[in-house]
Design a protein around this motif. Sequence first.
Motif, short mmCIF file in Angstrom:
data_model
loop_
_atom_site.label_atom_id
_atom_site.label_comp_id
_atom_site.label_asym_id
_atom_site.label_seq_id
_atom_site.Cartn_x
_atom_site.Cartn_y
_atom_site.Cartn_z
N VAL A 56 -1.55 -9.52 17.28
CA VAL A 56 -1.58 -8.55 16.18
C VAL A 56 -0.37 -7.62 16.27
N TYR A 57 0.35 -7.52 15.14
CA TYR A 57 1.38 -6.48 15.01
C TYR A 57 0.70 -5.26 14.40
N LYS B 211 -9.97 -0.33 10.86
CA LYS B 211 -10.68 -1.24 9.96
C LYS B 211 -9.75 -2.32 9.42
N LEU B 212 -8.51 -1.93 9.10
CA LEU B 212 -7.55 -2.91 8.63
C LEU B 212 -7.20 -3.91 9.73
N ARG B 213 -7.00 -3.40 10.93
CA ARG B 213 -6.68 -4.30 12.03
C ARG B 213 -7.83 -5.28 12.29
N LEU C 186 -6.77 -13.22 5.97
CA LEU C 186 -5.88 -12.08 5.72
C LEU C 186 -4.83 -11.98 6.82
N HIS C 187 -3.56 -12.05 6.41
CA HIS C 187 -2.47 -12.09 7.39
C HIS C 187 -1.65 -10.80 7.45
N TYR C 188 -1.71 -9.99 6.40
CA TYR C 188 -0.95 -8.73 6.37
C TYR C 188 -1.78 -7.71 5.61
N LEU C 189 -1.85 -6.46 6.15
CA LEU C 189 -2.59 -5.38 5.51
C LEU C 189 -1.84 -4.07 5.68
N ALA C 190 -1.94 -3.21 4.68
CA ALA C 190 -1.26 -1.92 4.75
C ALA C 190 -2.02 -0.89 3.93
N HIS C 191 -1.82 0.37 4.28
CA HIS C 191 -2.36 1.52 3.56
C HIS C 191 -1.19 2.39 3.16
N LEU D 94 4.21 4.37 3.64
CA LEU D 94 3.37 3.52 4.47
C LEU D 94 2.73 4.34 5.58
N LEU D 95 1.38 4.29 5.66
CA LEU D 95 0.67 5.00 6.71
C LEU D 95 0.30 4.09 7.87
N VAL D 96 -0.05 2.86 7.54
CA VAL D 96 -0.39 1.88 8.58
C VAL D 96 0.01 0.50 8.07
N GLU D 97 0.47 -0.32 9.00
CA GLU D 97 0.85 -1.70 8.68
C GLU D 97 0.41 -2.57 9.85
N THR D 98 -0.30 -3.65 9.55
CA THR D 98 -0.76 -4.52 10.61
C THR D 98 -0.76 -5.96 10.11
N ASP D 99 -0.45 -6.91 10.96
CA ASP D 99 -0.41 -8.29 10.50
C ASP D 99 -0.62 -9.27 11.66
N LEU D 100 -0.83 -10.51 11.26
CA LEU D 100 -0.95 -11.62 12.20
C LEU D 100 0.12 -12.67 11.90
N LEU D 101 1.27 -12.24 11.46
CA LEU D 101 2.33 -13.16 11.07
C LEU D 101 2.90 -13.94 12.25
#
Length: 335
Positions: free
Chosen positions: A196-197, A209-211, A219-224, A230-237
């Motif tokens: 996880v990034y 919750k996004l992570r 779901l591979h990429y999520l952001a708020h 951008l407040l949070v960015e997380t992904d499984l790329l």
Amino acid sequence: MEETRHESRGRVERMSGMPDSDEDHIIRRALNLPGAPHQLAKYNRGVYEVSAERPADAGPEWSTGPGRLATCRDVAKQLAFEMMRMDNYLEDADTGRLIRMVLHTEQGALLSAAVTPRNYILGMVFGSATQVPPVPLPDVELVREADKVVSDLAETLRDELGLPPANLGGWITAQPTVASPAPAAGRSPGNARSEVYFWDTGESPYAEKLRDLLDPDELHYLAHVRDGRLLVETDLLEHPEAARHRSPFSPPSGPRAFYRRMATDLSTLRNQFSQLTRQVMRGRLLRAVLDVEQGAVYYYRLNATEFLVGVTLNQKKVSQSDQKLATLAAAARRG
């Protein structure tokens, strides 16, 4: 006899002046299916070919103000141009053409599905398209059923051209009829924390919750985003499952940079989408789906300044991924 009675509810007009074709009959049948949009159109490479309406079923939204029908037809043209514009925008994501778009407002939705590049089925549906307390927006029957009709119509016209299904909306694989095969060796289902990034300003209440929502198959990429920031960015790329859905020559940093840019661009893009929807329906834009050949990008409004962004790279999981992000967005809006 039943089909004749249903056909009397609407009208189909070929705008180009050409005689009726088999295509017109296919569109007419779609217009009279349960849950069909109140307005359907076909726009092909700059030519508005077919307009189909059933205004008697659309309620007061349709009849408000003079020139309502002309306005709807004009917005359908604009929606086709928006599909082409966003198709160009998404080219850098390297996930294929834009094949479907949903602009879901409080009082209806604009829908578009590609038959072939720049050849679109366009739909409009009017009526209450949300509930109080908020429910996951893909569960709103008015929009969901119209979306399926538009997608199925595009798939039918593709079949008429001898083309394979595009799995628009992931509807074909949304309800598998056979058991899914067991994961191959070395392919881990579910979350994989080690891959996880995660980047966080510490200002988002949805960071964890996004992570947790990330899934290498969905779901591979999520952001708020708040106020365009951008407040949070997380992904499984970087996960092997995600890598299967992107170019082997593209490191994870490439798509991550694109989706990061798009997440902030959506502050502007949602305003452009809203300007389009407001011409024919009241209410705020709550949800946008940009469905490409390899997955989809999702926008969910939380309030006037905040929204969530999600990405799947798996076309087979477009509807499932939409549902998962929608559930989080509904919970956030209730809270």
